[in-house]
Design a protein around this motif. Sequence first.
Motif, PDB file in Angstrom:
ATOM      1  N   ASP A  32       1.654   0.027  -3.461  1.00 46.68           N
ATOM      2  CA  ASP A  32       0.219  -0.062  -3.155  1.00 46.68           C
ATOM      3  C   ASP A  32      -0.012  -0.212  -1.659  1.00 46.68           C
ATOM      4  OD1 ASP A  32      -0.460   0.217  -5.816  1.00 46.68           O
ATOM      5  OD2 ASP A  32      -0.988  -1.896  -6.112  1.00 46.68           O
ATOM      6  N   LEU A  33       0.785  -1.063  -1.012  1.00 46.87           N
ATOM      7  CA  LEU A  33       0.627  -1.275   0.431  1.00 46.87           C
ATOM      8  C   LEU A  33       1.001  -0.030   1.230  1.00 46.87           C
ATOM      9  CD1 LEU A  33       1.944  -4.930   0.818  1.00 46.87           C
ATOM     10  CD2 LEU A  33      -0.424  -4.137   0.649  1.00 46.87           C
ATOM     11  N   LEU A  34       2.026   0.694   0.772  1.00 48.43           N
ATOM     12  CA  LEU A  34       2.396   1.941   1.444  1.00 48.43           C
ATOM     13  C   LEU A  34       1.282   2.968   1.337  1.00 48.43           C
ATOM     14  CD1 LEU A  34       6.123   2.203   0.297  1.00 48.43           C
ATOM     15  CD2 LEU A  34       5.308   1.779   2.630  1.00 48.43           C
ATOM     16  N   ILE A  35       0.679   3.063   0.158  1.00 45.46           N
ATOM     17  CA  ILE A  35      -0.432   4.004  -0.026  1.00 45.46           C
ATOM     18  C   ILE A  35      -1.621   3.592   0.826  1.00 45.46           C
ATOM     19  CG2 ILE A  35      -2.148   4.819  -1.715  1.00 45.46           C
ATOM     20  CD1 ILE A  35       0.204   4.817  -3.774  1.00 45.46           C
ATOM     21  N   LYS A  37      -1.589   1.971   3.618  1.00 42.98           N
ATOM     22  CA  LYS A  37      -1.253   2.278   5.015  1.00 42.98           C
ATOM     23  C   LYS A  37      -1.411   3.767   5.296  1.00 42.98           C
ATOM     24  CE  LYS A  37       2.443   1.897   8.396  1.00 42.98           C
ATOM     25  NZ  LYS A  37       3.845   1.567   8.638  1.00 42.98           N
ATOM     26  N   ASN A  38      -0.904   4.596   4.374  1.00 45.93           N
ATOM     27  CA  ASN A  38      -0.987   6.047   4.559  1.00 45.93           C
ATOM     28  C   ASN A  38      -2.414   6.566   4.528  1.00 45.93           C
ATOM     29  OD1 ASN A  38       1.793   6.254   4.756  1.00 45.93           O
ATOM     30  ND2 ASN A  38       2.077   6.841   2.623  1.00 45.93           N
ATOM     31  N   CYS A  39      -3.262   5.955   3.690  1.00 46.08           N
ATOM     32  CA  CYS A  39      -4.639   6.433   3.513  1.00 46.08           C
ATOM     33  C   CYS A  39      -5.655   5.741   4.410  1.00 46.08           C
ATOM     34  CB  CYS A  39      -5.074   6.259   2.059  1.00 46.08           C
ATOM     35  SG  CYS A  39      -4.179   7.323   0.932  1.00 46.08           S
ATOM     36  N   GLY A  40      -5.308   4.558   4.889  1.00 46.30           N
ATOM     37  CA  GLY A  40      -6.258   3.798   5.699  1.00 46.30           C
ATOM     38  C   GLY A  40      -7.360   3.146   4.885  1.00 46.30           C
ATOM     39  N   ASN A  41      -7.152   3.040   3.563  1.00 43.94           N
ATOM     40  CA  ASN A  41      -8.123   2.407   2.676  1.00 43.94           C
ATOM     41  C   ASN A  41      -7.393   1.526   1.678  1.00 43.94           C
ATOM     42  OD1 ASN A  41     -10.655   3.646   3.507  1.00 43.94           O
ATOM     43  ND2 ASN A  41      -9.811   5.540   2.672  1.00 43.94           N
ATOM     44  N   SER A  42      -8.088   0.533   1.147  1.00 45.88           N
ATOM     45  CA  SER A  42      -7.498  -0.315   0.111  1.00 45.88           C
ATOM     46  C   SER A  42      -7.409   0.463  -1.203  1.00 45.88           C
ATOM     47  CB  SER A  42      -8.348  -1.570  -0.092  1.00 45.88           C
ATOM     48  OG  SER A  42      -9.578  -1.225  -0.715  1.00 45.88           O
ATOM     49  N   PHE A  55      -5.630   8.494  -7.191  1.00 38.54           N
ATOM     50  CA  PHE A  55      -4.709   7.428  -6.819  1.00 38.54           C
ATOM     51  C   PHE A  55      -3.362   7.604  -7.514  1.00 38.54           C
ATOM     52  CE2 PHE A  55      -2.687   3.305  -7.422  1.00 38.54           C
ATOM     53  CZ  PHE A  55      -2.560   2.912  -6.091  1.00 38.54           C
ATOM     54  N   ARG A  56      -3.377   7.944  -8.790  1.00 43.25           N
ATOM     55  CA  ARG A  56      -2.123   8.138  -9.531  1.00 43.25           C
ATOM     56  C   ARG A  56      -1.305   9.283  -8.934  1.00 43.25           C
ATOM     57  NH1 ARG A  56      -1.981   3.260 -10.972  1.00 43.25           N
ATOM     58  NH2 ARG A  56      -3.664   2.640 -12.343  1.00 43.25           N
ATOM     59  N   GLN A  57      -1.989  10.308  -8.433  1.00 43.02           N
ATOM     60  CA  GLN A  57      -1.274  11.409  -7.774  1.00 43.02           C
ATOM     61  C   GLN A  57      -0.639  10.923  -6.476  1.00 43.02           C
ATOM     62  OE1 GLN A  57      -0.715  14.621  -9.030  1.00 43.02           O
ATOM     63  NE2 GLN A  57       0.803  14.467  -7.399  1.00 43.02           N
ATOM     64  N   LEU A  58      -1.339  10.058  -5.744  1.00 43.42           N
ATOM     65  CA  LEU A  58      -0.758   9.474  -4.524  1.00 43.42           C
ATOM     66  C   LEU A  58       0.513   8.689  -4.855  1.00 43.42           C
ATOM     67  CD1 LEU A  58      -3.953   8.170  -2.668  1.00 43.42           C
ATOM     68  CD2 LEU A  58      -2.595  10.208  -2.116  1.00 43.42           C
ATOM     69  N   GLU A  59       0.492   7.946  -5.971  1.00 36.69           N
ATOM     70  CA  GLU A  59       1.683   7.201  -6.384  1.00 36.69           C
ATOM     71  C   GLU A  59       2.845   8.151  -6.668  1.00 36.69           C
ATOM     72  OE1 GLU A  59       0.356   3.171  -8.683  1.00 36.69           O
ATOM     73  OE2 GLU A  59       0.031   5.037  -9.777  1.00 36.69           O
ATOM     74  N   SER A  60       2.569   9.200  -7.424  1.00 38.79           N
ATOM     75  CA  SER A  60       3.620  10.161  -7.766  1.00 38.79           C
ATOM     76  C   SER A  60       4.178  10.835  -6.514  1.00 38.79           C
ATOM     77  CB  SER A  60       3.084  11.216  -8.732  1.00 38.79           C
ATOM     78  OG  SER A  60       2.725  10.622  -9.952  1.00 38.79           O
TER      79      SER A  60
END
Length: 136
Positions: A32-35, A37-42, A55-60
């Motif tokens: 979650d923290l890596l995502i 950081k990469n997106c600039g959003n919580s 969001f699930r696609q970002l995780e994958s």
Amino acid sequence: MNVIFIGPPGSGKTSVGQILAVRTGRRFFDTDLLIEKNCGNSVAQIFSSHGEAYFRQLESNLLEEIAQNQWTEVILATGGGIVVTPGNIERLAAIGQVVCLLADPSCLADRLGSDQSRPFYSPAIMRQSKAIVQFD
């Protein structure tokens, strides 16, 4: 060997992962923290602005990146819903040893309280997490 913690929100993935990293001298990462950081959003902002599927696609995508870059000797805490996306269980298993943390739903509710920074708790996440225990 990498160690990956999965489980529902509030099960202790980040807390246990950080402790294990300190005790073993490994680097700790939280998906979650890596995502964020990469997106600039919580995570909550990403859910609100783009929806859960995005969001699930970002995780994958992150799991694919970790596998391709062959991360080693890390402790990884995942988001509670990472296991609901088809293929992610296999991605996680390819990255390292998967450890599922579970807790009674009433305990999870007590731990999470009114924390609005986390996406919703879903019974589907708990069922999928329990199914992982039998995944080999």
